[in-house]
Design a protein around this motif. Structure first.
Motif, PDB file in Angstrom:
ATOM      1  N   LYS A 131       7.365  34.280 -17.422  1.00 49.21           N
ATOM      2  CA  LYS A 131       7.590  33.614 -16.135  1.00 49.21           C
ATOM      3  C   LYS A 131       8.440  34.482 -15.215  1.00 49.21           C
ATOM      4  O   LYS A 131       8.107  34.677 -14.035  1.00 49.21           O
ATOM      5  N   ALA A 155       2.701  35.381 -26.627  1.00 46.95           N
ATOM      6  CA  ALA A 155       3.165  34.018 -26.893  1.00 46.95           C
ATOM      7  C   ALA A 155       2.015  33.141 -27.387  1.00 46.95           C
ATOM      8  O   ALA A 155       2.179  32.346 -28.326  1.00 46.95           O
ATOM      9  N   LEU A 156       0.849  33.292 -26.783  1.00 49.58           N
ATOM     10  CA  LEU A 156      -0.317  32.523 -27.223  1.00 49.58           C
ATOM     11  C   LEU A 156      -0.752  32.926 -28.626  1.00 49.58           C
ATOM     12  O   LEU A 156      -1.192  32.081 -29.425  1.00 49.58           O
ATOM     13  N   SER A 207      -5.959  25.229 -20.843  1.00 47.99           N
ATOM     14  CA  SER A 207      -4.757  24.422 -20.645  1.00 47.99           C
ATOM     15  C   SER A 207      -5.117  22.948 -20.496  1.00 47.99           C
ATOM     16  O   SER A 207      -4.494  22.074 -21.115  1.00 47.99           O
ATOM     17  N   ASP A 263       2.991  22.855 -25.248  1.00 52.61           N
ATOM     18  CA  ASP A 263       3.670  24.089 -24.852  1.00 52.61           C
ATOM     19  C   ASP A 263       2.671  25.234 -24.735  1.00 52.61           C
ATOM     20  O   ASP A 263       2.782  26.070 -23.844  1.00 52.61           O
ATOM     21  N   GLU A 264       1.693  25.263 -25.627  1.00 47.74           N
ATOM     22  CA  GLU A 264       0.630  26.263 -25.532  1.00 47.74           C
ATOM     23  C   GLU A 264      -0.154  26.070 -24.230  1.00 47.74           C
ATOM     24  O   GLU A 264      -0.517  27.049 -23.562  1.00 47.74           O
ATOM     25  N   LEU A 308       2.676  36.881 -22.126  1.00 43.75           N
ATOM     26  CA  LEU A 308       2.118  35.551 -22.307  1.00 43.75           C
ATOM     27  C   LEU A 308       1.011  35.547 -23.360  1.00 43.75           C
ATOM     28  O   LEU A 308       0.871  34.580 -24.127  1.00 43.75           O
ATOM     29  N   LYS A 314       7.475  32.955 -23.315  1.00 43.74           N
ATOM     30  CA  LYS A 314       6.952  32.276 -22.128  1.00 43.74           C
ATOM     31  C   LYS A 314       7.902  32.439 -20.947  1.00 43.74           C
ATOM     32  O   LYS A 314       7.482  32.721 -19.817  1.00 43.74           O
ATOM     33  N   ARG A 326       0.999  24.965 -21.454  1.00 42.04           N
ATOM     34  CA  ARG A 326       1.818  25.476 -20.344  1.00 42.04           C
ATOM     35  C   ARG A 326       1.749  26.999 -20.258  1.00 42.04           C
ATOM     36  O   ARG A 326       1.791  27.565 -19.159  1.00 42.04           O
ATOM     37  N   ILE A 327       1.640  27.651 -21.403  1.00 42.12           N
ATOM     38  CA  ILE A 327       1.515  29.115 -21.385  1.00 42.12           C
ATOM     39  C   ILE A 327       0.168  29.514 -20.788  1.00 42.12           C
ATOM     40  O   ILE A 327       0.083  30.438 -19.979  1.00 42.12           O
TER      41      ILE A 327
END
Length: 319
Positions: free
Chosen positions: A110, A128-129, A182, A154-155, A125, A106, A157-158
């Motif tokens: 960013k 990450a998901l 989200s 946290d997911e 990203l 993540k 936010r991704i």
């Protein structure tokens, strides 16, 4: 990940790298060092250096053996990791190694997005998901006897960050989908203290997508909900995030007025023949409409916005 960027900035990090000796030390030590160096660069908005550091942390993580990963999750300085990886408070226990790795990804995403590497950021990203989905499936299958609700914020936010990248890239449909995912995850975590401000921010982002798509009525409704949420949790009305959302709300109101029939759903007075090239005067019209409907809070917001525009114009003209 080596092809995802991260070159440059080596001279500025000589004190952290020690000529590469950190990379030659034990992997847990290297991982701790690089996530903290990355966190410092992130705070200073030194995006190239942050990207380089988190890429090194990513490589160090893959060098870890099973016992070393257990050390990270169970024994290591978790508070330090939590801060450096900008995880939610609910993830403090680090229930799964993939949650740590997803957090590194993540932050890489960013940094890539801030460096305008939007294609690479999207790939990072999405990976990450994928890790979060693996964690969720593992919990659902009972492979460790528990689910992992702590990772969902946290997911979220991704998904939010991916939505930002997609919106900047002009893919409004995908951005809307990411923001909605989200929001759903955030609302499933309302028991977590910091989820309300996350909810307000994502609502504001969804409103901006509607605005960019020309869906002004939808934008108005969602942006108002965002502002109400900020107000509920006590965020000051002059906060820069609220100002950004209020500016979008003004734009949606102006667009609705410009496209309106002589009355606005029968709830406001007829508009004058004002040319709307003067935005401050147009906002005065919106404020008058709110006042006439008895919505004095809304009226004050828009009068304040008009006043702020006039002050900016005066400051510009006096230079």
């Amino acid at each position: 990940l080596a092809s995802w960027g991260g070159g440059g900035g080596a001279d500025n990090e000589a004190s952290a790298d020690k000529g590469g000796r950190i990379g030659q030390s034990s992997c847990p030590d290297a991982f701790f060092v690089w996530i903290n160096v990355g966190g410092l660069h992130m705070e200073r908005q030194e995006w190239q250096l942050a990207l380089r550091s988190y890429l090194k942390a990513y490589s160090a993580f893959h060098c870890l053996g099973a016992m070393e990963k257990t050390f990270l999750r169970k024994i290591g300085p978790r508070n330090l990791m939590w801060r450096s990886l900008t995880l939610s408070k609910s993830s403090f226990l680090f229930d799964d190694n993939d949650i740590i790795l997803a957090a590194v990804l993540k932050n890489i995403g960013k940094a890539q997005s801030m460096l305008q590497q939007y294609g690479k950021a999207t790939e990072t990203l999405e990976e990450a998901l994928r890790l979060h989905q693996v964690v969720a499936l593992r919990g659902a299958n009972g492979s460790r006897g528990l689910a992992y609700p702590s990772s969902s914020l946290d997911e979220a936010r991704i998904h939010q960050l991916l939505g930002e990248v997609q919106m900047i890239s002009g893919d409004l449909t995908s951005a809307f989908g990411s923001y909605v995912k989200s929001l759903d995850l955030i609302r499933a975590n309302k028991h977590i203290n910091d989820s309300r401000i996350e909810e307000a921010l994502v609502l504001g982002a969804i409103g901006r997508v509607h605005l960019k798509k020309g869906e002004f009525a939808e934008a108005k409704v969602i942006l108002k909900e965002s502002m109400r949420t900020f107000d509920t949790i006590g965020v000051p009305s002059n906060n820069h995030r609220i100002n950004d959302i209020r500016s979008c709300l003004v734009d949606s109101e102006l667009a609705l007025i410009q496209n309106a029939t002589p009355t606005l759903a029968g709830q406001r007075r007829e508009l004058s023949s004002l040319p709307y090239s003067d935005k401050a005067l147009a906002i005065d019209e919106i404020a008058d409409a709110y006042r006439n409907k008895g919505d004095y809070t809304g009226a004050i917001w828009f009068y304040s916005e008009a006043l702020n525009l006039r002050r900016v114009r005066l400051e510009h003209n006096s230079r």
